[in-house]
Write a protein that holds these residues in place. Structure first.
Motif, mmCIF file in Angstrom:
data_model
loop_
_atom_site.group_PDB
_atom_site.id
_atom_site.type_symbol
_atom_site.label_atom_id
_atom_site.label_comp_id
_atom_site.label_asym_id
_atom_site.label_seq_id
_atom_site.Cartn_x
_atom_site.Cartn_y
_atom_site.Cartn_z
ATOM 1 N N ILE A 392 -5.172 33.887 10.832
ATOM 2 C CA ILE A 392 -4.877 34.645 9.558
ATOM 3 C C ILE A 392 -5.916 35.488 9.154
ATOM 4 O O ILE A 392 -5.683 36.405 8.735
ATOM 5 C CB ILE A 392 -4.347 33.641 8.542
ATOM 6 N N GLY A 393 -7.094 35.186 9.871
ATOM 7 C CA GLY A 393 -8.376 36.031 9.834
ATOM 8 C C GLY A 393 -8.140 37.501 10.257
ATOM 9 O O GLY A 393 -8.333 38.432 9.760
ATOM 10 N N LYS A 394 -7.411 37.361 11.636
ATOM 11 C CA LYS A 394 -7.405 38.631 12.246
ATOM 12 C C LYS A 394 -6.172 39.325 11.671
ATOM 13 O O LYS A 394 -6.539 40.576 11.322
ATOM 14 C CB LYS A 394 -6.884 38.196 13.730
ATOM 15 N N PHE A 395 -5.297 38.611 11.161
ATOM 16 C CA PHE A 395 -4.285 39.325 10.353
ATOM 17 C C PHE A 395 -4.858 40.181 9.081
ATOM 18 O O PHE A 395 -4.590 41.234 8.811
ATOM 19 C CB PHE A 395 -3.105 38.341 10.136
ATOM 20 N N ALA A 396 -5.724 39.250 8.622
ATOM 21 C CA ALA A 396 -6.145 40.000 7.210
ATOM 22 C C ALA A 396 -7.136 41.230 7.534
ATOM 23 O O ALA A 396 -6.803 42.251 6.752
ATOM 24 C CB ALA A 396 -7.073 38.907 6.601
ATOM 25 N N GLU A 397 -7.712 41.152 8.627
ATOM 26 C CA GLU A 397 -8.430 42.465 9.173
ATOM 27 C C GLU A 397 -7.536 43.391 9.294
ATOM 28 O O GLU A 397 -8.239 44.630 8.830
ATOM 29 C CB GLU A 397 -9.232 42.052 10.458
ATOM 30 N N HIS A 398 -6.662 43.206 9.785
ATOM 31 C CA HIS A 398 -5.725 44.247 10.215
ATOM 32 C C HIS A 398 -5.181 44.927 8.910
ATOM 33 O O HIS A 398 -5.152 46.240 8.843
ATOM 34 C CB HIS A 398 -4.399 44.087 11.218
ATOM 35 N N ILE A 399 -4.988 44.233 7.946
ATOM 36 C CA ILE A 399 -4.295 44.451 6.794
ATOM 37 C C ILE A 399 -5.330 45.306 5.964
ATOM 38 O O ILE A 399 -5.110 46.570 5.565
ATOM 39 C CB ILE A 399 -3.927 43.294 5.634
ATOM 40 N N HIS A 400 -6.543 45.063 5.959
ATOM 41 C CA HIS A 400 -7.851 45.501 5.418
ATOM 42 C C HIS A 400 -8.140 46.876 5.935
ATOM 43 O O HIS A 400 -8.451 47.928 5.590
ATOM 44 C CB HIS A 400 -9.075 44.703 5.052
ATOM 45 N N GLU A 401 -8.024 46.876 7.430
ATOM 46 C CA GLU A 401 -8.285 48.085 8.213
ATOM 47 C C GLU A 401 -7.266 49.203 7.645
ATOM 48 O O GLU A 401 -7.542 50.246 7.646
ATOM 49 C CB GLU A 401 -7.929 47.836 9.652
ATOM 50 N N LYS A 402 -6.046 48.770 7.310
ATOM 51 C CA LYS A 402 -5.140 49.693 7.065
ATOM 52 C C LYS A 402 -5.326 50.250 5.456
ATOM 53 O O LYS A 402 -4.476 50.884 4.853
ATOM 54 C CB LYS A 402 -3.650 49.297 7.022
ATOM 55 N N GLY A 403 -6.428 49.927 4.974
ATOM 56 C CA GLY A 403 -6.686 50.132 3.639
ATOM 57 C C GLY A 403 -5.943 49.421 2.262
ATOM 58 O O GLY A 403 -6.028 50.017 1.380
ATOM 59 N N LEU A 404 -5.241 48.365 2.915
ATOM 60 C CA LEU A 404 -4.597 47.762 1.895
ATOM 61 C C LEU A 404 -5.285 46.324 1.436
ATOM 62 O O LEU A 404 -6.222 46.087 2.040
ATOM 63 C CB LEU A 404 -3.265 47.375 2.535
ATOM 64 N N LYS A 405 -4.836 45.696 0.595
ATOM 65 C CA LYS A 405 -5.365 44.703 0.009
ATOM 66 C C LYS A 405 -4.375 43.478 0.443
ATOM 67 O O LYS A 405 -3.268 43.713 0.464
ATOM 68 C CB LYS A 405 -5.593 44.547 -1.551
ATOM 69 N N LEU A 406 -4.942 42.104 0.533
ATOM 70 C CA LEU A 406 -4.150 41.255 0.938
ATOM 71 C C LEU A 406 -3.933 40.080 -0.366
ATOM 72 O O LEU A 406 -4.932 39.848 -0.772
ATOM 73 C CB LEU A 406 -4.695 40.502 2.148
ATOM 74 N N GLY A 407 -2.683 39.719 -0.295
ATOM 75 C CA GLY A 407 -2.525 38.405 -1.367
ATOM 76 C C GLY A 407 -1.837 37.686 -0.530
ATOM 77 O O GLY A 407 -0.995 37.475 0.420
ATOM 78 N N LEU A 408 -1.975 35.998 -0.919
ATOM 79 C CA LEU A 408 -1.380 34.731 -0.187
ATOM 80 C C LEU A 408 -0.817 34.062 -1.467
ATOM 81 O O LEU A 408 -1.436 33.978 -2.586
ATOM 82 C CB LEU A 408 -2.396 33.993 0.615
ATOM 83 N N TRP A 409 0.358 33.804 -1.092
ATOM 84 C CA TRP A 409 0.723 32.817 -1.998
ATOM 85 C C TRP A 409 0.567 31.280 -1.956
ATOM 86 O O TRP A 409 0.290 30.663 -0.727
ATOM 87 C CB TRP A 409 2.463 32.756 -1.779
ATOM 88 N N PHE A 410 0.311 30.581 -2.935
ATOM 89 C CA PHE A 410 0.003 29.229 -2.870
ATOM 90 C C PHE A 410 0.618 28.510 -4.016
ATOM 91 O O PHE A 410 1.102 29.047 -5.044
ATOM 92 C CB PHE A 410 -1.476 28.903 -3.304
ATOM 93 N N GLU A 411 0.886 26.926 -3.677
ATOM 94 C CA GLU A 411 1.636 26.243 -4.774
ATOM 95 C C GLU A 411 0.742 25.045 -4.907
ATOM 96 O O GLU A 411 1.204 24.012 -4.342
ATOM 97 C CB GLU A 411 3.064 25.900 -4.325
ATOM 98 N N PRO A 412 -0.384 25.190 -5.374
ATOM 99 C CA PRO A 412 -1.393 24.274 -5.097
ATOM 100 C C PRO A 412 -1.115 22.942 -5.755
ATOM 101 O O PRO A 412 -1.664 21.873 -5.194
ATOM 102 C CB PRO A 412 -2.650 24.897 -5.930
ATOM 103 N N GLU A 413 -0.252 22.766 -6.752
ATOM 104 C CA GLU A 413 -0.260 21.351 -7.627
ATOM 105 C C GLU A 413 0.964 20.779 -6.949
ATOM 106 O O GLU A 413 1.545 19.679 -7.389
ATOM 107 C CB GLU A 413 0.354 21.996 -9.054
ATOM 108 N N MET A 414 1.269 21.060 -5.730
ATOM 109 C CA MET A 414 2.559 20.323 -5.118
ATOM 110 C C MET A 414 2.394 19.934 -3.645
ATOM 111 O O MET A 414 1.304 20.457 -3.039
ATOM 112 C CB MET A 414 3.750 21.280 -5.016
ATOM 113 N N VAL A 415 3.168 18.875 -3.199
ATOM 114 C CA VAL A 415 2.979 18.398 -1.872
ATOM 115 C C VAL A 415 4.407 17.974 -1.451
ATOM 116 O O VAL A 415 5.402 17.440 -2.214
ATOM 117 C CB VAL A 415 2.013 17.163 -1.911
ATOM 118 N N ASP A 416 4.851 18.372 -0.214
ATOM 119 C CA ASP A 416 5.914 18.000 0.187
ATOM 120 C C ASP A 416 5.812 16.453 1.085
ATOM 121 O O ASP A 416 4.838 16.407 1.824
ATOM 122 C CB ASP A 416 6.434 19.012 1.374
#
Ligand code: GLA
Length: 743
Positions: A392-416
Motif C-alpha cells: 500500500i506504501g507504493k500505491f500511496a506513492e503513485h497517488i501522491h505522484e499524481k498530485g492527489l491526496k489519499l484517504g483510507l477508510w477505517f472502522e476502528p471500533e469493530m472486529v469481525d
C-alpha cells in the motif's frame, strides 16, 4: 458579564444577546428565574424572586414555612425526594440504599477562558467567562459543582456539572444530567431531529403536553434515530420569528433530552447522559464530570438558533486549524466499486479524479485483511496483498505522484469474528465470549474501555498513516452496542462501560488529531448515526447520510442544518438510478443540493460520458470558488421541504457582499404562473445586488421584500419560453453587492 447581587443572592449572566438569571433559595439550592432577551444590568428581579408561593397541594420544605416548596420552585438542578416530584437531575445510591441529597450553596468562582482539552470534547475559547457554583451536601459529604460559561456575542450558555466525593463511601451515580432549564410556559412545541438510517434528522414538531416528552439513545452512539439536539418553540415560531429555546449535548454516546411539563405549565428541560444502564462508582476522593450541554434562546425563530449553534461549532467546537484548511474535494471508491477494486482500478479512478478537478481519492471499505464482503477482516488494519500486490506504501506513492491526496477508510471500533484480531483476542470484543451475542453486519464491537484495545488501534492506525503518508481518514462505525459487557472491567464497574467506551473513542481520535495535525478525519456511522458535537470536536465534517438521493437529501440536510453548520455536512454526488432509492435525478440537481456542504463524488466516473465529466469539472471549479462563502457565511433556510414541493436556502457572507441561493422544486406542476419570486434575508437593504443568472440588478430591499425571480418552467403551453422543465428543477443564484447605494 456576570453580575452578582450578594444581598439578594441573585446571579445575572448577561451578554449582548441574552440574560440568564438564578438565585439562591432559602434551602441553599439554586432557583431559576429567567432566560431570554438581554435585560438591563440593574434590572430589579424582586418581582420574579419574591413571589409568595401559594400553590395548593405541595409538600412544604420547612415545617413552619408554608410558602416554600421545592415542587413549586423553578430550579437550576432539581433533586428528587424533598418535595419536587419531577424527574431528577441526579440520582445516587450505595447498594440498594437511595439518597435524597440536599446540596446547598457554599461559594462561587469566576474564571476567564475555556481551554481545549484534547481528550474531552467541550466548548473552548478565549472569549468565555465562566461561573462555577459549588454546593455541598454536608451529611453525604459530596460537593456538586455547576458550571456556566457565556460569551458576549452569543445567546448560548454552556453548562456542565460535576460531583466530588469527600466521604469515606463509594457512591453509585445512576443519573447525572449536564444541565436543566425551566421555562415558564408549556404553550410550546417540542422539536427533534428524528429519523432512521438513510433518513436521518428529519424535523419532527409536536405540541408539548403535561407529562414527559423525550428523545434519547441507548445504542451506545447518539444514533440515526434521534439527535442530541432539541428545541422548544412557541406555536407560531417559524424560521424568521418567534421564541425558541434549544438544547444540545456535547457527547456521542447514550443521551437523554427531555421536557417535563408540570401541573402549573412549567416546562423543564433535562439533558445529559442517558441514565439507562448507567452506574458510575464514585470512590472516596473521586470526581465525575458530565459532558457539557449548550442552551440557546431567541425571539427570532429557528434560523437565529441555527446561527448561534453554527457559530459555536465553527468557532468553539471544531479544531481551529480547520478554519483555514481547504477541505478536500474527494472521489470515494465505495459507491464506485464497493469491494470490487485493486490498485490498477484505483489508479484509473485516480486519473479521473484529476480529470474532474477533485483532489483526493478515498479508498473506502475493502482495502485491508481479506475483505471481500462485510463479513470479514475488521480489526486487521494491514493491506490486502491480493489487491495491493506492490504494497500500500507504493500505491500511496503513485497517488501522491499524481498530485492527489489519499484517504483510507477505517472502522476502528469493530472486529469481525473472522479476523486475525479476534482469533488472537476474543476478549477484546464487547459481550461475554462464551455466550450468545447479537450481530450487526456480521461484526462485533471492540471494548474501547480497555486500554489495551486503544493501544492496539493506535499502533495499527499509526503504522498505516506513516506507511501511506495519509492525508485523510474516513472513520466509520456501523453497528450499535448490544449485550454490553466488558471482559476488562470487573462486575462492579460494568455500569460504566458505555461511557468509558465513548471516552476511549475520544482518546483514540485525539491521539490522531494531536499526532497528525495535517490529517483530516471525516466521521461516519453508517451515514449520520453519530452526527453530534462530540464527533465534531475531532472531525470537522461528517458523512451526512448513506442516502445520497438528491430529493431525500433536501430533507436530511434541511433538518441537519438546524443545529449543524454547512462546513460539517459531507455531501457526495452519486450515480443514478440512486443506489439507495432507485430515483433518477439530474446531475445539476444533485450538484446543487451537494454544494451546500462539503462537496464530493462517489460514483464510477469511468461510466460517465465525456459531457458528464465536463459538467462535473465545471461544477467542481464553481464549488471551489464558493467554498469559502459556504463555510464562513450565514446560512438561512427559506423554504422547507417538509412543507411542500419547494425547498430554498441561502448563504450570505458576513460582510453581506456575496450571496448564494439554492432553490429546488421536486415535482413539476402544470399551469403555473411564470412569475414567481423567492424572498431573501439578511442583505443590505440600501445597496444594489447583481443577480448572476439574468444579469439584473436589484436593491437589497427589493430582494428581501419581493424576491429574486425564479426560472419559468414549462407550464403546458409555453415550451419556447421555458427555462427549466420536468421534475427535479433547481437553480443556484449568485448575488454580489454592487458599489451603488439606493438613493
Ligand atoms: C457504511 C458507510 C458507507 C461505506 C460503507 C462501507 O455504510 O456509511 O459510506 O463506507 O460503510 O462498508
Amino acid at each position: 458579564m456576570i453580575i452578582i447581587d450578594k444581598d439578594k443572592k441573585i446571579f445575572h449572566l448577561r451578554t449582548k444577546k441574552m440574560s440568564y438569571v438564578f438565585r439562591i433559595l432559602k434551602n441553599g439550592s439554586l432557583g431559576h428565574l429567567y432566560y431570554g432577551d438581554t435585560l438591563s444590568e440593574d434590572e430589579n428581579f424582586d418581582y420574579l424572586a419574591n413571589v409568595e408561593n401559594k400553590a395548593a397541594g405541595t409538600i412544604k420544605y420547612y415545617e413552619n414555612d408554608s410558602k416554600f416548596s421545592l415542587g413549586a420552585e423553578t430550579s437550576e438542578f432539581n433533586i428528587y425526594g424533598t418535595g419536587d416530584f419531577r424527574q431528577p437531575a441526579i440520582e445516587l445510591r450505595i447498594s440498594n440504599r437511595l439518597f435524597y441529597p440536599e446540596f446547598a450553596y457554599v461559594d462561587h468562582e469566576i474564571t476567564y477562558r475555556k481551554e481545549r482539552i484534547p481528550e474531552v470534547p467541550r466548548v473552548y475559547g478565549d472569549e468565555y467567562e465562566n461561573l462555577t457554583i459549588t454546593l455541598k451536601d454536608k451529611n453525604l459529604n459530596l460537593y456538586l459543582k455547576l458550571n456556566y460559561s457565556i460569551t458576549d456575542e452569543s445567546s448560548a450558555i454552556v453548562r456542565s456539572s460535576s460531583l466530588i466525593n469527600t466521604s469515606q463511601h463509594t457512591y453509585t451515580i445512576s443519573r447525572f444530567m449536564s444541565g436543566t432549564l425551566d421555562i415558564p410556559s408549556a404553550d410550546l412545541d417540542f422539536i427533534s431531529l428524528s429519523g432512521a438510517w438513510l433518513r436521518e434528522r428529519h424535523l419532527v414538531r409536536q405540541p408539548l403536553r403535561m407529562g414527559i416528552q423525550s428523545v434519547g439513545s441507548v445504542r451506545g452512539a447518539s444514533s440515526h434515530q434521534q439527535n442530541p439536539f432539541i428545541m422548544l418553540a412557541e406555536k407560531n415560531a417559524n424560521e424568521f420569528s418567534g421564541t425558541v429555546y434549544a438544547a444540545s449535548l456535547v457527547y456521542s454516546g447514550n443521551f437523554l433530552a427531555q421536557t417535563e411539563v408540570d401541573e402549573w405549565n412549567v416546562s423543564r428541560i433535562l439533558i445529559g447522559i442517558n441514565p439507562m444502564n448507567f452506574a458510575w462508582q464514585l470512590k472516596p476522593g473521586d470526581e465525575f464530570k458530565t459532558p457539557e450541554c449548550i442552551f440557546a434562546v431567541t425571539q427570532k425563530g429557528f434560523n437565529e438558533i441555527s446561527h448561534t449553534f453554527h457559530n459555536i461549532i465553527n468557532d468553539n467546537i471544531v479544531e481551529q486549524r480547520y478554519k483555514n484548511f481547504q477541505r478536500p474535494i474527494v472521489v470515494n471508491s465505495w459507491e464506485a466499486n464497493y469491494f470490487n477494486f485493486d490498485e490498477n482500478s484505483l489508479l484509473k479512478l485516480a486519473d479521473l479524479t484529476t480529470k474532474i478537478g477533485a483532489d483526493t481519492l478515498i479508498v473506502d471499505d475493502g482495502w485491508f485483511g481479506e475483505r471481500d464482503s462485510t463479513k470479514k477482516s475488521l480489526g486487521d488494519w494491514f493491506e490486502d496483498k491480493r489487491k495491493f500486490p506492490h504494497g500500500i506504501g507504493k500505491f500511496a506513492e503513485h497517488i501522491h505522484e499524481k498530485g492527489l491526496k489519499l484517504g483510507l477508510w477505517f472502522e476502528p471500533e469493530m472486529v469481525d469474528p473472522d479476523s486475525d484480531l479476534y482469533r488472537a483476542h476474543p476478549e477484546w470484543s464487547i459481550g461475554k465470549i462464551d455466550q450468545r451475542r447479537s450481530f450487526g453486519r456480521g461484526q462485533l464491537v471492540l471494548d474501547m474501555a480497555n486500554p489495551e484495545v486503544i493501544d492496539y488501534l493506535i499502533a495499527s492506525i499509526d503504522s498505516m498513516i506513516e506507511r501511506t503518508k495519509l492525508d485523510y481518514i474516513k472513520w466509520d462505525m456501523n453497528r450499535n452496542i448490544t449485550e454490553a459487557f466488558s471482559n476488562y472491567l470487573d462486575n462492579e464497574h460494568q455500569g460504566e462501560l458505555l461511557h468509558r467506551y465513548i471516552m476511549g473513542v475520544y482518546k483514540l481520535m485525539s491521539h490522531i488529531c494531536e499526532k497528525y495535525p495535517d490529517i483530516i478525519i471525516e466521521n461516519c456511522a453508517g451515514g449520520g448515526g453519530r452526527f453530534d458535537l462530540g464527533m465534531l470536536y475531532y472531525s470537522p465534517q461528517i458523512w451526512t447520510s448513506d442516502d445520497s438521493d438528491g430529493v431525500e437529501r433536501l430533507m436530511i440536510q434541511y433538518g441537519t442544518s438546524m443545529c449543524y453548520p454547512l462546513s460539517s455536512l459531507s455531501n457526495h454526488v452519486t450515480a443514478v438510478p440512486n443506489h439507495q432509492i432507485d430515483r433518477v435525478v439530474p446531475l445539476n440537481f444533485r450538484n446543487n443540493v451537494s454544494t451546500f456542504g462539503v462537496l464530493g463524488y462517489e460514483l464510477d466516473l469511468s461510466e460517465l460520458s465525456e459531457d458528464e465529466l465536463n459538467e462535473i469539472k465545471d461544477q467542481v471549479s464553481e464549488y471551489r470558488k464558493r467554498q469559502k462563502l459556504i463555510f464562513s457565511g450565514t446560512f438561512s433556510r427559506l423554504k422547507s421541504p417538509f412543507c411542500g414541493n419547494e425547498t430554498a436556502w441561502q448563504v450570505v457572507s458576513k460582510n453581506k457582499e456575496e450571496v448564494l441561493v439554492g432553490w429546488y422544486k421536486v415535482l413539476a406542476k402544470p399551469n403555473q404562473r411564470n412569475q414567481s419570486y423567492l424572498k431573501l434575508v439578511g442583505l443590505e437593504k440600501d445597496y444594489y445586488y447583481s443577480v448572476s443568472n439574468d444579469d439584473t440588478i436589484h436593491s437589497g430591499a427589493a430582494l428581501m421584500n419581493m424576491g429574486i425571480r425564479l426560472p419559468y418552467d414549462f407550464n403546458g403551453a409555453n415550451q419556447e419560453t421555458a427555462q427549466i422543465s420536468g421534475d427535479f428543477q433547481s437553480e443556484l443564484f449568485t448575488l454580489r453587492k454592487v458599489n451603488k447605494k439606493v438613493i
